[in-house]
Design an enzyme around this catalytic site. Structure first.
Site, PDB file in Angstrom:
ATOM      1  N   GLY A 188       0.839  -1.189   0.000  1.00 18.57           N
ATOM      2  CA  GLY A 188       0.000   0.000   0.000  1.00 18.57           C
ATOM      3  C   GLY A 188       0.875   1.240   0.000  1.00 18.57           C
ATOM      4  N   ASP A 189       0.245   2.411   0.116  1.00 20.99           N
ATOM      5  CA  ASP A 189       0.958   3.687   0.132  1.00 20.99           C
ATOM      6  C   ASP A 189       1.870   3.810  -1.102  1.00 20.99           C
ATOM      7  OD1 ASP A 189      -0.440   3.942   2.444  1.00 20.99           O
ATOM      8  OD2 ASP A 189       1.267   3.998   3.794  1.00 20.99           O
ATOM      9  N   HIS A 190       3.172   3.904  -0.901  1.00 20.70           N
ATOM     10  CA  HIS A 190       4.097   4.116  -2.025  1.00 20.70           C
ATOM     11  C   HIS A 190       4.527   2.772  -2.633  1.00 20.70           C
ATOM     12  CE1 HIS A 190       4.323   7.729   0.489  1.00 20.70           C
ATOM     13  NE2 HIS A 190       4.579   8.382  -0.630  1.00 20.70           N
TER      14      HIS A 190
END
Length: 724
Positions: free
Chosen positions: A315-317
């Site tokens: 998730g995220d980056h």
């Protein structure tokens, strides 16, 4: 009494939670501790006999570097609203209207005439460069002589001056006096060198850390906020924030053609998973995967050189990492951890190849949006666990954990007690499964535009959130996540390259709205695709279409596989042809269904062809039908929102389509609220109650022997299979 199992659990901590962390770790049997965004690991706990996870941010938490290198701040491609040239004379288009100016800033450092694009959306053509100018003071593009009543947009690069994940956490927790974290681009030369050296220093400064929990690597999924700091655009799989002139110049050298912003902007759709991907976007995605994997390996090797494990947060980056892609397995990551929202997102983690172990971060996250006076975290925890457990019993994560502020959770003692029970249950089921594959009846293929790279990810926009347009289809994957079948995701490109790939499956499923990536759109006009599917069914295979399968108006049909499915959709072109097949029939598939079946959004104007059998209709809208095609069978269903009843209906449909009805009552429960899984490696099987009420059922074992069973709410019972 057997000794209580421990381990396989990660708990969050903070500097003011030392004794409390020790107590929770003891109760939950935890063997790992972690910090989180906004918390720190106490030095005292680093000496505990537990693995220490250290959250590591490669792209943020260093504003000094970001401010000193503004040209290497992370960037995103954005498109303005549509603007119509209402009168003669110039047309001014504001770039930042409806965007959050604290998050985004137009990139005027790099050549805007090279990296921006003004498009006439009436014709679809880009404007020549001297047809527009930029007013930097007002952040407006000026089209000098637009065509009267044509629509125009501007595609432009913007710097991400406030990391969207930090922004979300900032707003959710009402942080005060906390500096906005800027996202910098690790792919670019200066920052790449800096980040590599910084990680090496960090290794020496943190000898007590055992696991580097990268959150994540280089590119944030597309997440843009509006002028009110509310979410404006989200695509959990989106690549639009993985761009920069530096990256795009490299891309051009590789593919041998000039880059256009439109390859990313995609008319404003940003190549989301519901789009059929263009060749140019596939090229870009392939390039990004390979380059991201190369740099990931550099950081992972640094961890290994310092005797630490490398873990990636899913998730995220995470954009470009593509765990189901071709390059991920060569990175050498030790583990992946991800958020578990349901069975589908559990399998999105647990099915990842090429790592030593996987971990599910379960809900609720210990944040004040749930843990507040009047909140009910135990309810969310129960729903989360019981929903994901179906998938765990098919393909488990190796560990579970929680995140956030431990102090908030401690105010809810019943929640703490329930999670203790969850941890014990998880360890027992993991032990009983023996680390081997459970029994599967046969393989089910899911056919769409994306294939393996989007395993368990189609129909997902934001992580584990239902949408009106997707829930009727996402239910198919949610049901499959806990069913005793091997599930393989196959792309149309796979079929074009190898038409007999479908023969490995007992049943193939195509699900989605017309012209979307999951359904396939123009792929169905490719003779290799349509012929391969028809051959598969005609030779005895099963096909299940949900929604608008094979939909692409072509040569007199809306459904390319109309003669396979036994249904077509009336879009007005064939109203002159009368339709007489409207009788409903009882059927094997609907034997466990109520008279009223929930088809979700359903589908209008589906009609049955001669020879097909209608199982359910709403007026003159067919919702479910079956058909024979050659030696094979097909099933059409208008929609399958997830429920235990619908899961059973799909289960029966799969066996019927495969022509294997007689095999269904092996490891089977007569009550669709209860499921059975068998594990040949340990000779154990479990009977699991997926509801919050007691259940009674008839159980059929692998030899077809039946016996009655009573289960408590949420119960899971384990037995040894005796074949004699």
């Amino acid at each position: 009494m057997s000794e209580k199992l421990t381990g396989r659990v990660t708990v969050p901590t903070d500097v003011d939670m030392i004794q409390e962390t020790k107590e929770i770790a003891e109760r939950w049997g935890a063997d790992a501790l972690r910090d989180c965004d906004g918390t720190d690991m106490p030095d005292e706990l680093k000496k505990m006999p537990a693995k220490i996870y250290s959250t590591y941010y490669t792209t943020r938490k260093d504003n000094a570097w970001a401010n000193a290198n503004p040209d290497e701040v992370q960037q995103v491609y954005l498109m303005t609203e549509f603007y119509t040239a209402m009168s003669q004379g110039e047309l001014r288009i504001p770039l930042m209207k409806h965007l959050y100016k604290d998050q985004l800033k137009p990139n005027t450092i790099h050549d805007i005439k090279r990296w921006w694009e003004v498009v006439d959306r009436t014709t679809g053509e880009p404007l020549v460069l001297d047809a527009w100018e930029y007013d930097e003071n007002n952040q407006e593009v000026i089209i000098l002589n637009p065509d009267h009543f044509h629509d125009y947009t501007v595609s432009f690069l913007a710097f991400i001056i406030w990391d969207p994940v930090h922004m979300y956490n900032f707003i959710t927790n009402d942080w005060q006096d906390v500096e906005h974290q800027i996202t910098y681009d690790v792919r670019q030369p200066k920052t790449q060198k800096y980040v590599i050296e910084k990680l090496k220093r960090w290794m020496k400064e943190n000898p007590d850390s055992d696991v580097v929990r990268f959150t994540t690597f280089f590119h944030q999924f597309t997440l843009v906020f509006n002028e009110f700091a509310k979410e404006k655009f989200v695509d959990w799989f989106g690549y639009s924030a993985s761009v920069s002139p530096y990256i795009l110049e490299q891309f051009e050298k590789e593919v041998g053609y000039k880059f256009r912003p439109e390859y990313i902007i995609d008319q404003g759709y940003h190549n989301n998973t519901n789009r059929v991907p263009s060749k140019e976007f596939r090229d870009f995605q392939e390039f990004q995967q390979r380059e991201v994997a190369k740099l990931m390996k550099v950081l992972v090797d640094i961890c290994h050189d310092n005797d630490k494990e490398a873990m990636m947060f899913l998730g995220d980056h995470w954009i470009g990492t593509e765990p189901f892609g071709e390059y991920f397995k060569h990175v050498g990551l030790d583990a992946v951890v991800g958020s578990v929202g349901n069975g589908t997102t559990l399998r999105l983690i647990s099915d990842i190849p090429g790592v030593k172990y996987t971990e599910g971060r379960f809900l609720p996250y210990f944040f004040p949006d749930v843990f507040h006076e009047g909140g009910d975290p135990i309810k969310e925890a129960k729903v989360n666990w019981v929903t994901a457990r179906r998938a765990i019993l098919r393909k488990p994560v190796d560990r579970i954990g929680y995140g956030g502020y431990l102090k908030l959770a401690l105010d809810f003692p019943e929640f703490i007690q329930y999670i203790e029970e969850v941890c014990d249950e998880f360890r027992l089921l993991y032990d009983n499964m023996g680390g081997q594959s459970p029994y599967s009846h046969f393989k089910v293929g899911v056919l769409n535009s994306w294939g393996k790279i989007r395993s368990w990810g189609t129909h997902m926009v934001a992580h584990a959130i239902d949408y009106k347009q997707t829930y009727s289809y996402a239910g198919v994957l949610e049901a499959l996540s806990g069913m005793p079948f091997d599930v393989e995701f196959i792309s149309f490109e796979d079929v074009i390259k190898n038409p007999v790939i479908l023969n490995e499956c007992g049943v193939v499923i195509n699900v989605g709205d017309a012209y979307t990536g999951p359904s396939g759109g123009a792929y169905w006009t490719n003779e290799k695709v349509s012929s391969a599917v028809k051959a598969f069914v005609a030779q005895g295979g099963g096909f299940i279409g949900v929604g608008e399968p094979s939909a692409c108006e072509h040569q007199g049909r809306y459904f390319t596989l109309a003669n396979v499915l036994g249904v077509n959709k009336e879009i007005g072109f064939s109203m002159s042809t009368d339709k007489y097949n409207w009788d409903e029939h009882s059927h094997f598939i609907t034997e466990d269904s109520n008279e009223s079946i929930n088809f979700g959004e359903g589908m209008k104007n589906i009609y049955a062809l001669d020879g097909a059998q209608i199982l359910r209709k709403d007026g003159q809208d067919v919702q479910m039908a079956v058909n024979q095609f050659g030696d094979g069978r097909s099933v059409y269903i208008s929609g399958i929102p997830y429920s235990f009843e619908n899961s059973r209906m799909l289960y029966r449909a799969i066996f019927w389509a495969a022509g294997m009805e007689q095999e269904m009552k092996k490891w089977y429960s007569s009550n669709y609220n209860v499921e059975v899984n068998y594990y040949p490696a340990t000779k154990k099987y479990c009977i699991v109650n997926n509801t919050y009420e007691p259940q009674e059922t008839m159980i059929y074992d692998g030899l077809g022997r039946e016996y009655s069973m009573k289960l408590k709410a949420n119960d899971i019972l384990w037995f040894t299979f005796l074949e004699d």
